[in-house]
Design a protein around this motif. Sequence first.
Motif, PDB file in Angstrom:
ATOM      1  N   GLU A   1      -1.308  18.756 -10.868  1.00 39.55           N
ATOM      2  CA  GLU A   1      -1.482  17.896  -9.697  1.00 39.55           C
ATOM      3  C   GLU A   1      -1.656  16.467 -10.165  1.00 39.55           C
ATOM      4  O   GLU A   1      -2.193  16.214 -11.254  1.00 39.55           O
ATOM      5  N   ALA A   2      -1.183  15.519  -9.362  1.00 33.52           N
ATOM      6  CA  ALA A   2      -1.339  14.107  -9.691  1.00 33.52           C
ATOM      7  C   ALA A   2      -1.449  13.306  -8.403  1.00 33.52           C
ATOM      8  O   ALA A   2      -0.736  13.576  -7.434  1.00 33.52           O
ATOM      9  N   PHE A   3      -2.350  12.332  -8.410  1.00 32.07           N
ATOM     10  CA  PHE A   3      -2.547  11.455  -7.256  1.00 32.07           C
ATOM     11  C   PHE A   3      -2.527  10.021  -7.753  1.00 32.07           C
ATOM     12  O   PHE A   3      -3.174   9.680  -8.742  1.00 32.07           O
ATOM     13  N   VAL A   4      -1.762   9.164  -7.079  1.00 32.41           N
ATOM     14  CA  VAL A   4      -1.724   7.745  -7.426  1.00 32.41           C
ATOM     15  C   VAL A   4      -1.706   6.941  -6.139  1.00 32.41           C
ATOM     16  O   VAL A   4      -1.088   7.345  -5.152  1.00 32.41           O
TER      17      VAL A   4
ATOM     18  N   CYS B   1       0.851  -1.192   0.000  1.00 37.10           N
ATOM     19  CA  CYS B   1       0.000   0.000   0.000  1.00 37.10           C
ATOM     20  C   CYS B   1       0.890   1.247   0.000  1.00 37.10           C
ATOM     21  O   CYS B   1       1.643   1.491   0.946  1.00 37.10           O
ATOM     22  N   MET B   2       0.816   2.021  -1.086  1.00 34.91           N
ATOM     23  CA  MET B   2       1.592   3.252  -1.216  1.00 34.91           C
ATOM     24  C   MET B   2       0.743   4.279  -1.936  1.00 34.91           C
ATOM     25  O   MET B   2      -0.015   3.945  -2.844  1.00 34.91           O
ATOM     26  N   ARG B   3       0.865   5.550  -1.528  1.00 41.44           N
ATOM     27  CA  ARG B   3       0.167   6.611  -2.241  1.00 41.44           C
ATOM     28  C   ARG B   3       1.071   7.828  -2.348  1.00 41.44           C
ATOM     29  O   ARG B   3       1.943   8.053  -1.501  1.00 41.44           O
ATOM     30  N   ALA B   4       0.860   8.595  -3.427  1.00 41.86           N
ATOM     31  CA  ALA B   4       1.644   9.809  -3.648  1.00 41.86           C
ATOM     32  C   ALA B   4       0.738  10.896  -4.192  1.00 41.86           C
ATOM     33  O   ALA B   4      -0.176  10.635  -4.983  1.00 41.86           O
ATOM     34  N   LEU B   5       1.008  12.116  -3.771  1.00 41.87           N
ATOM     35  CA  LEU B   5       0.303  13.306  -4.223  1.00 41.87           C
ATOM     36  C   LEU B   5       1.374  14.308  -4.656  1.00 41.87           C
ATOM     37  O   LEU B   5       2.231  14.685  -3.859  1.00 41.87           O
ATOM     38  N   VAL B   6       1.341  14.700  -5.939  1.00 41.70           N
ATOM     39  CA  VAL B   6       2.409  15.509  -6.519  1.00 41.70           C
ATOM     40  C   VAL B   6       1.833  16.805  -7.076  1.00 41.70           C
ATOM     41  O   VAL B   6       0.867  16.775  -7.846  1.00 41.70           O
ATOM     42  N   TYR B   7       2.441  17.919  -6.708  1.00 45.20           N
ATOM     43  CA  TYR B   7       2.052  19.232  -7.232  1.00 45.20           C
ATOM     44  C   TYR B   7       3.242  19.881  -7.913  1.00 45.20           C
ATOM     45  O   TYR B   7       4.371  19.812  -7.406  1.00 45.20           O
TER      46      TYR B   7
ATOM     47  N   HIS C   1      -7.131  11.489 -12.290  1.00 46.04           N
ATOM     48  CA  HIS C   1      -6.118  11.373 -11.252  1.00 46.04           C
ATOM     49  C   HIS C   1      -5.068  12.470 -11.375  1.00 46.04           C
ATOM     50  O   HIS C   1      -4.304  12.707 -10.440  1.00 46.04           O
ATOM     51  N   ALA C   2      -5.009  13.113 -12.542  1.00 48.00           N
ATOM     52  CA  ALA C   2      -4.001  14.144 -12.770  1.00 48.00           C
ATOM     53  C   ALA C   2      -4.527  15.194 -13.739  1.00 48.00           C
ATOM     54  O   ALA C   2      -5.333  14.885 -14.624  1.00 48.00           O
ATOM     55  N   ARG C   3      -4.043  16.437 -13.534  1.00 48.08           N
ATOM     56  CA  ARG C   3      -4.416  17.546 -14.420  1.00 48.08           C
ATOM     57  C   ARG C   3      -3.211  18.470 -14.547  1.00 48.08           C
ATOM     58  O   ARG C   3      -2.456  18.652 -13.589  1.00 48.08           O
ATOM     59  N   SER C   4      -3.046  19.068 -15.711  1.00 47.79           N
ATOM     60  CA  SER C   4      -1.955  20.024 -15.914  1.00 47.79           C
ATOM     61  C   SER C   4      -2.387  21.114 -16.876  1.00 47.79           C
ATOM     62  O   SER C   4      -3.135  20.854 -17.831  1.00 47.79           O
ATOM     63  N   ILE C   5      -1.885  22.333 -16.630  1.00 48.48           N
ATOM     64  CA  ILE C   5      -2.074  23.447 -17.553  1.00 48.48           C
ATOM     65  C   ILE C   5      -0.697  24.058 -17.846  1.00 48.48           C
ATOM     66  O   ILE C   5       0.313  23.688 -17.234  1.00 48.48           O
ATOM     67  N   HIS C   6      -0.658  24.996 -18.784  1.00 46.10           N
ATOM     68  CA  HIS C   6       0.583  25.689 -19.120  1.00 46.10           C
ATOM     69  C   HIS C   6       1.112  26.426 -17.886  1.00 46.10           C
ATOM     70  O   HIS C   6       0.317  27.007 -17.134  1.00 46.10           O
TER      71      HIS C   6
ATOM     72  N   ILE D   1      -5.557  15.951 -18.942  1.00 47.07           N
ATOM     73  CA  ILE D   1      -6.157  15.173 -17.861  1.00 47.07           C
ATOM     74  C   ILE D   1      -5.685  13.736 -18.020  1.00 47.07           C
ATOM     75  O   ILE D   1      -5.462  13.262 -19.140  1.00 47.07           O
ATOM     76  N   GLY D   2      -5.471  13.069 -16.905  1.00 45.15           N
ATOM     77  CA  GLY D   2      -4.909  11.736 -16.991  1.00 45.15           C
ATOM     78  C   GLY D   2      -5.406  10.810 -15.909  1.00 45.15           C
ATOM     79  O   GLY D   2      -5.912  11.240 -14.859  1.00 45.15           O
ATOM     80  N   TYR D   3      -5.235   9.532 -16.183  1.00 44.71           N
ATOM     81  CA  TYR D   3      -5.565   8.465 -15.250  1.00 44.71           C
ATOM     82  C   TYR D   3      -4.311   7.613 -15.091  1.00 44.71           C
ATOM     83  O   TYR D   3      -3.683   7.231 -16.088  1.00 44.71           O
ATOM     84  N   VAL D   4      -3.926   7.344 -13.861  1.00 44.21           N
ATOM     85  CA  VAL D   4      -2.659   6.648 -13.629  1.00 44.21           C
ATOM     86  C   VAL D   4      -2.799   5.662 -12.481  1.00 44.21           C
ATOM     87  O   VAL D   4      -3.442   5.949 -11.473  1.00 44.21           O
ATOM     88  N   PHE D   5      -2.225   4.493 -12.686  1.00 43.94           N
ATOM     89  CA  PHE D   5      -2.159   3.499 -11.616  1.00 43.94           C
ATOM     90  C   PHE D   5      -0.760   2.909 -11.612  1.00 43.94           C
ATOM     91  O   PHE D   5      -0.214   2.577 -12.667  1.00 43.94           O
TER      92      PHE D   5
END
Length: 207
Positions: free
Chosen positions: A106-109, A90-96, A145-150, A161-165
């Motif tokens: 932002e991204a969450f996995v 069990c591991m989780r990460a939140l990246v800004y 799970h993730a979003r990015s802009i310029h 927009i993205g989905y990541v596992f």
Amino acid sequence: MKNRLFTGALLPVALLAALTGCASTTIGTSFVRPPQDAVRLGETTEAQIVQRLGKPHDQTELRSDGHLLRVVTYFFGSREETAHPADAICMRALVYRFSGATVVSEAFVSSCASDHTDFDERGADAVVIGSTRCADVVALLGRPHARSIHPAVRAPGEELIGYVFESVGPGPSYAPTVTREYSKKLEFTCDARGIVRDKSFVEEGQR
């Protein structure tokens, strides 16, 4: 060159090494993914993120098309919490990522059973480049799970927009120092009109 939300694994293999050792069963402080409306790209500040989540586990910098971005990451891992899949850790990460003081990505996995980010990539088959709206992608696949802009993406006005596992687990018993890593990433580039102009899917490793 295509935009990319992810330039590498979000779950650190080094965290697994610490967890599979005998010294610790938990690394980091547990956290809950913020609600959907908690972070506004281009508006929410780093100070607001830190106020909500505390001091990040890791900080670094990277360049995106000449723009310097600060990256802060929150990690958590536990052998005591049930994982998805069950034989992983069990591991989780939140990246800004920040441009100046504001969040631009932002991204969450998670590979924890309670909030894992595993997804059914077959939903992307219904997405037609040039006609499907990104709002319809969210309706098909759920909250990204993730979003990015310029400047975390190349073109002003576009959004990714993205989905990541990702999951990381110990290797076979005869090779205890080997890790088993798996990841899949589904990304959509949305133009300034909110229409999907590109999509990509990458799968690596062994479940």
